[in-house]
Design a protein around this motif. Sequence first.
Motif, PDB file in Angstrom:
ATOM      1  N   LEU A 246      -1.244  -5.328 -39.978  1.00 32.53           N
ATOM      2  CA  LEU A 246      -2.558  -5.773 -39.506  1.00 32.53           C
ATOM      3  C   LEU A 246      -3.182  -4.711 -38.603  1.00 32.53           C
ATOM      4  O   LEU A 246      -4.374  -4.399 -38.714  1.00 32.53           O
ATOM      5  CB  LEU A 246      -2.413  -7.094 -38.764  1.00 32.53           C
ATOM      6  CG  LEU A 246      -3.693  -7.692 -38.191  1.00 32.53           C
ATOM      7  CD1 LEU A 246      -4.707  -7.971 -39.286  1.00 32.53           C
ATOM      8  CD2 LEU A 246      -3.381  -8.973 -37.417  1.00 32.53           C
ATOM      9  N   GLU A 247      -2.379  -4.136 -37.717  1.00 32.80           N
ATOM     10  CA  GLU A 247      -2.883  -3.075 -36.843  1.00 32.80           C
ATOM     11  C   GLU A 247      -3.381  -1.887 -37.653  1.00 32.80           C
ATOM     12  O   GLU A 247      -4.452  -1.327 -37.374  1.00 32.80           O
ATOM     13  CB  GLU A 247      -1.789  -2.634 -35.879  1.00 32.80           C
ATOM     14  CG  GLU A 247      -2.215  -1.514 -34.945  1.00 32.80           C
ATOM     15  CD  GLU A 247      -1.102  -1.088 -34.001  1.00 32.80           C
ATOM     16  OE1 GLU A 247      -1.208   0.019 -33.444  1.00 32.80           O
ATOM     17  OE2 GLU A 247      -0.134  -1.874 -33.822  1.00 32.80           O
ATOM     18  N   ALA A 248      -2.618  -1.490 -38.687  1.00 36.05           N
ATOM     19  CA  ALA A 248      -3.040  -0.368 -39.529  1.00 36.05           C
ATOM     20  C   ALA A 248      -4.324  -0.702 -40.279  1.00 36.05           C
ATOM     21  O   ALA A 248      -5.206   0.158 -40.424  1.00 36.05           O
ATOM     22  CB  ALA A 248      -1.920  -0.021 -40.511  1.00 36.05           C
ATOM     23  N   ALA A 249      -4.453  -1.943 -40.750  1.00 32.83           N
ATOM     24  CA  ALA A 249      -5.657  -2.338 -41.476  1.00 32.83           C
ATOM     25  C   ALA A 249      -6.882  -2.294 -40.567  1.00 32.83           C
ATOM     26  O   ALA A 249      -7.960  -1.842 -40.972  1.00 32.83           O
ATOM     27  CB  ALA A 249      -5.477  -3.731 -42.057  1.00 32.83           C
ATOM     28  N   ALA A 275      -2.076  -6.686 -31.858  1.00 33.08           N
ATOM     29  CA  ALA A 275      -2.265  -5.900 -33.082  1.00 33.08           C
ATOM     30  C   ALA A 275      -3.731  -5.705 -33.412  1.00 33.08           C
ATOM     31  O   ALA A 275      -4.088  -4.781 -34.149  1.00 33.08           O
ATOM     32  CB  ALA A 275      -1.557  -6.582 -34.255  1.00 33.08           C
ATOM     33  N   VAL A 276      -4.592  -6.554 -32.855  1.00 33.15           N
ATOM     34  CA  VAL A 276      -6.028  -6.435 -33.108  1.00 33.15           C
ATOM     35  C   VAL A 276      -6.768  -5.934 -31.874  1.00 33.15           C
ATOM     36  O   VAL A 276      -7.521  -4.954 -31.935  1.00 33.15           O
ATOM     37  CB  VAL A 276      -6.612  -7.795 -33.561  1.00 33.15           C
ATOM     38  CG1 VAL A 276      -8.131  -7.703 -33.709  1.00 33.15           C
ATOM     39  CG2 VAL A 276      -5.976  -8.247 -34.870  1.00 33.15           C
ATOM     40  N   GLU A 280      -8.377   0.594 -30.992  1.00 33.34           N
ATOM     41  CA  GLU A 280      -9.734   1.140 -30.993  1.00 33.34           C
ATOM     42  C   GLU A 280      -9.977   1.869 -32.307  1.00 33.34           C
ATOM     43  O   GLU A 280      -9.071   2.484 -32.864  1.00 33.34           O
ATOM     44  CB  GLU A 280      -9.934   2.114 -29.834  1.00 33.34           C
ATOM     45  CG  GLU A 280      -9.960   1.444 -28.469  1.00 33.34           C
ATOM     46  CD  GLU A 280     -10.294   2.437 -27.373  1.00 33.34           C
ATOM     47  OE1 GLU A 280     -10.048   3.647 -27.575  1.00 33.34           O
ATOM     48  OE2 GLU A 280     -10.806   2.008 -26.321  1.00 33.34           O
ATOM     49  N   TRP A 281     -11.193   1.767 -32.784  1.00 30.08           N
ATOM     50  CA  TRP A 281     -11.539   2.450 -34.024  1.00 30.08           C
ATOM     51  C   TRP A 281     -12.938   3.057 -33.889  1.00 30.08           C
ATOM     52  O   TRP A 281     -13.675   2.748 -32.964  1.00 30.08           O
ATOM     53  CB  TRP A 281     -11.491   1.494 -35.218  1.00 30.08           C
ATOM     54  CG  TRP A 281     -12.252   0.212 -35.046  1.00 30.08           C
ATOM     55  CD1 TRP A 281     -11.781  -0.977 -34.616  1.00 30.08           C
ATOM     56  CD2 TRP A 281     -13.658   0.011 -35.303  1.00 30.08           C
ATOM     57  NE1 TRP A 281     -12.783  -1.917 -34.585  1.00 30.08           N
ATOM     58  CE2 TRP A 281     -13.937  -1.342 -35.016  1.00 30.08           C
ATOM     59  CE3 TRP A 281     -14.696   0.837 -35.746  1.00 30.08           C
ATOM     60  CZ2 TRP A 281     -15.211  -1.877 -35.155  1.00 30.08           C
ATOM     61  CZ3 TRP A 281     -15.960   0.303 -35.887  1.00 30.08           C
ATOM     62  CH2 TRP A 281     -16.213  -1.042 -35.591  1.00 30.08           C
ATOM     63  N   GLY A 282     -13.264   3.951 -34.825  1.00 28.27           N
ATOM     64  CA  GLY A 282     -14.562   4.624 -34.792  1.00 28.27           C
ATOM     65  C   GLY A 282     -14.422   6.084 -34.406  1.00 28.27           C
ATOM     66  O   GLY A 282     -13.330   6.601 -34.174  1.00 28.27           O
TER      67      GLY A 282
END
Length: 337
Positions: A246-249, A275-276, A280-282
């Motif tokens: 889930l973290e990787a997704a 896991a969520v 951080e993403w972007g």
Amino acid sequence: MRPHETPPKAQTPAGVGLSTGAVAMRLGVAPATLRSWERRYGIGPAARVNGRHRRWLPQDIALLEEMCRLTSRGIPPAEAARAARLAAAGAPGGTPGPAGGAALRSPGGRDMLPLERARGECRGLARAAVRLDSEAVEDLLDRALSEHRCVTAWEEIIAPTLHAVGRKWATAGERYIEVEHLLSWLVSLALRGVPRRSPTRDVPPVLLAGAPGELHSLPLEALWAALGERGLPVRMFGPAVPPDALEAAVRRTGPSVVVVWAQSRTTAVPEVLSAVEDVEWGLRGARSRSRLLLAGPGWSSLPGAGSRRLTGLRSGLTLIENLLTGPGMPAGRGPAR
């Protein structure tokens, strides 16, 4: 009239009686089945509108109900039709036992699913499921989804029937497992067939996943279908997604919202939160975090889960739609670099 001639169908005013489609939904059979019974066994409406359109009157429907009851007990359709006509005429011998004399129960009486206060479509769907009539179940599900759209069909027809099957299974031992499996599979297929609109806004998608070890995913599939029906971007990862997956997704897809479903307390593990929410993403310098929403009764006892809980498909869909389309939602972005 010659001895073997069939008397002409009586005429009835428009608006009297039910159409074949309405009767089929009420009884939980496919309309093609009713037409086949009329053609092969003479089990048809006594009246027509303008000599063409079938209109089923109460006595016709009572005959069909007896036909359904008998065939569900394993009686061949030809014999069931003969017995149903005899029963309607008050003749003796109108209710034969199943082949071989075994005392099988019909889906009425004690075997009927607990749907007393549900709408008519639920009872029809339940009857078809108990008979393991997959053709009728598919037809009823497709009609419910096309006529009422996903949210109403799920909340008022599909979910109540699934819950009734589950309750019946819990009180009847192993007898209804096959009914639940057939109905669940056909519901899943029907939800995947809901027409999907192209996303109308370039916003980060909604990520849907089952909690680790959670194999029940139909409510999540209903949310997936409802989001797609409204043209909202969504990615489904299915049941039993481990925390590291889930973290990787999340890291790779950069979703705006993550919904995790847990049916039971044993699958509602706290590792899902980190896991969520810790990811951080972007692009560098413009990192974002996803909003985590928890769905399903399994999360009820998890500390701190209250503000993240979704309590139903309609309200949950409204919340997600507001999060995606409200002011301040950035345009879609790629994964972390």
